[in-house]
Design an enzyme around this catalytic site. Structure first.
Site, PDB file in Angstrom:
ATOM      1  N   ASP A   1      -9.254   3.431  -1.678  1.00  0.00           N
ATOM      2  CA  ASP A   1      -9.692   3.390  -0.413  1.00  0.00           C
ATOM      3  C   ASP A   1     -11.822   4.216  -1.124  1.00  0.00           C
ATOM      4  O   ASP A   1     -11.964   5.274  -1.392  1.00  0.00           O
ATOM      5  CB  ASP A   1      -9.499   4.512   0.358  1.00  0.00           C
ATOM      6  CG  ASP A   1      -8.545   4.357   0.945  1.00  0.00           C
ATOM      7  OD1 ASP A   1      -8.083   3.531   0.269  1.00  0.00           O
ATOM      8  OD2 ASP A   1      -7.464   5.571   1.138  1.00  0.00           O
TER       9      ASP A   1
ATOM     10  N   ASP B   1       1.393  -0.961  -0.146  1.00  0.00           N
ATOM     11  CA  ASP B   1       0.191   0.284   0.221  1.00  0.00           C
ATOM     12  C   ASP B   1       1.014   1.580  -0.147  1.00  0.00           C
ATOM     13  O   ASP B   1       2.382   1.485  -0.158  1.00  0.00           O
ATOM     14  CB  ASP B   1      -0.718  -0.237   1.197  1.00  0.00           C
ATOM     15  CG  ASP B   1      -2.299   0.982   1.385  1.00  0.00           C
ATOM     16  OD1 ASP B   1      -2.477   1.174   0.398  1.00  0.00           O
ATOM     17  OD2 ASP B   1      -3.053   0.937   2.199  1.00  0.00           O
TER      18      ASP B   1
ATOM     19  N   GLU C   1       2.604   4.699  -4.262  1.00  0.00           N
ATOM     20  CA  GLU C   1       2.771   5.633  -5.316  1.00  0.00           C
ATOM     21  C   GLU C   1       4.247   6.649  -6.135  1.00  0.00           C
ATOM     22  O   GLU C   1       4.266   6.475  -6.759  1.00  0.00           O
ATOM     23  CB  GLU C   1       1.183   6.041  -5.152  1.00  0.00           C
ATOM     24  CG  GLU C   1      -0.332   6.096  -5.950  1.00  0.00           C
ATOM     25  CD  GLU C   1      -0.741   5.270  -4.483  1.00  0.00           C
ATOM     26  OE1 GLU C   1      -1.058   4.162  -4.969  1.00  0.00           O
ATOM     27  OE2 GLU C   1      -0.161   5.541  -3.508  1.00  0.00           O
TER      28      GLU C   1
END
Length: 486
Positions: A226, A126, A129
């Site tokens: 999310d 997670d 990026e």
């Protein structure tokens, strides 16, 4: 896990967000809350696999992961040659430069030590990026200027390139800037993670990632990030799955019942009906949202979850075989337009956003609105049966029509099966884990309309001893001169 077992709800994976970590740092375990020996015994007792999260940012400070990375000089630098420092959940963090020649072995070593502490069955990547709570770079020591530079001719969406991420002037190995590397941070992290887990000894490597890029589907899968606990987000998940199929990620899904905001019982029940048939099915929500396990939201959610997951597990081996048979090409969870490209109606928003094909055999039509108790699926020109009741809905020579079908709660969502096909399912009596499934199967034969005096059906059956050996695919053909339900 105890409550899932008590309530006869299927559960194979115990997911853990950053709660398990010591001070929210990667490759650590909070021994007070998750004592490793007790946790291993817990997983064994309930026959569960464990998939922990690993965030991309390595916590700066007195911890093994940071110190070891510092000694190998594997961190991304700022434009002044120092470790670029950002901020994520543990506080100040820095990031591994996966283009550095030392990074691959460092990453493997960290996972090997982590696996020795607490054996896991997969990894959830997670914030990769890379995400940061500082724009471009934090400056914790205030003894050097930051390297942020957003001087580009175009800012996509009006946002600065360094907003909530690394400076575009950050330096990778050989002085390559983040400007040219940013889009593949996630791809390369997933590649290195897969390689590391294989070397650690995981045979069937599973990686779930938020960041993604073209070609990454070869190494990992993704979820949709999310989402919110609304009917709009539930419906959006269908088109998201279709889109990611195009991008090369056939095995995807959304956080069932929604991640942020408090879910509502009817919404969660409907989402369990739909989510049970996504390739990737996980119920996960935010720490500040109310609990949404199926057994805490009332009987509608509990019973709907029980029957929907039983239906998933009953076809799970057939479902999985569709992916194996494609061998990395094509899609399984798909829009109708890919099967019926000449039918203008399947391109309408109404059909595209509410009807799903699994392979070329099953059609799903979920209820997607509050208070909805019927659905009106459009059946393209083909023969269609109600999958669970077996009655014929439309013949292959009939005019394609919308059909009204009941869609109650406490039941599986409406499913149709295409005529001329064969698939298989299994009994789920006493089954709450994949390992409980037997090797006994029942064939489901949906006959075609009459062809030269005969009624036909065909399909495939896969004996999965060797995923790479296509000789394990058995072709099935059934012919009937006088079907009862033609």
């Amino acid at each position: 896990a105890k409550n899932f077992k008590k309530n006869d709800i299927h559960l194979d994976i115990m997911w853990s967000d950053i709660d398990y970590m010591k001070d929210l740092g990667d490759f650590t375990i909070d021994n007070d809350r998750y004592p490793p020996e007790q946790f291993r015994n817990y997983l064994k007792e309930y026959n569960l696999r464990f998939v922990p999260i690993i965030d991309a940012g390595i916590a700066v400070g007195d911890n093994e992961a940071f110190i070891e990375g510092q000694s190998r000089d594997v961190y991304i630098k700022n434009s002044w040659g120092k470790n670029l420092v950002g901020k994520v959940w543990p506080g100040y963090t820095t990031w591994v430069d996966f283009s550095h020649p030392n990074a691959s072995q460092y990453w493997e070593d960290m996972f090997r030590k982590f696996h020795e502490k607490l054996p896991f069955g997969g990894i959830w990547l997670d914030m990769n990026e890379y995400a940061s709570f500082c724009n471009g770079e934090c400056n914790p020591w205030e003894d050097f200027p930051t390297s942020g530079d957003d001087d580009l001719p175009h800012h996509a969406g009006g946002a600065l390139p360094s907003e909530k991420t690394l400076s575009i002037n950050a330096r990778h190995y050989n002085n390559v800037t983040e400007l040219y590397w940013h889009n593949i941070n996630g791809l390369v992290e997933n590649y290195e993670t897969r390689k590391a887990l294989k070397n650690v000894g995981l045979n069937d490597v599973f990686i779930l990632s938020r960041a993604n890029f073209a070609g990454q589907g070869r190494y990992s899968t993704i979820w949709f990030g999310d989402n919110g606990a609304t009917y709009e987000f539930m419906q959006l998940s269908i088109s998201q799955a279709f889109s990611y199929n195009i991008f090369g990620f056939p095995f995807t899904g959304a956080d069932i019942c929604g991640f942020i905001w408090d879910t509502q019982p009817e919404l969660c029940a409907r989402w369990m009906q739909l989510g049970a048939f996504f390739p990737f099915a996980r119920n996960h929500n935010a720490l500040d949202a109310k609990d949404q396990e199926p057994y805490v939201l009332g009987d509608d959610v509990l019973i709907t979850s029980q029957v929907s997951l039983k239906a998933r597990y009953s076809i799970l081996k057939w479902y999985f075989s569709r992916f194996v048979e494609l061998n990395g090409t094509g899609t399984v969870f798909r829009p109708l337009m890919w099967q019926y490209p000449q039918d203008d109606t399947v391109y309408t928003e109404e059909v595209l956003n509410s009807q799903i094909l699994i392979s070329d055999i099953l059609m799903l039509t979920p209820a997607l609105k509050e208070g909805q108790r019927t659905v009106w699926p459009y059946l393209p020109k083909d023969k269609w049966y109600n999958f669970r009741q077996g009655q014929k809905l439309q013949g292959s020579q009939d005019k394609p029509l919308y059909h009204e079908i009941s869609a109650p709660l406490r039941d599986v969502l409406p499913i149709m099966i295409r005529g001329g096909t064969i698939m298989y399912n299994q009994s789920t009596e006493g089954v709450t884990r994949v390992t409980h499934l037997s090797n006994e199967y029942s064939l489901i034969i949906a006959l075609s309309d009459e062809v030269n005096g005969k009624y036909l059906a065909n399909g495939t059956f896969m004996t999965i001893n060797d995923y790479q050996n296509m000789d394990n695919i058995i072709c099935l053909l059934y012919t009937s001169p006088s079907p009862r339900d033609s």
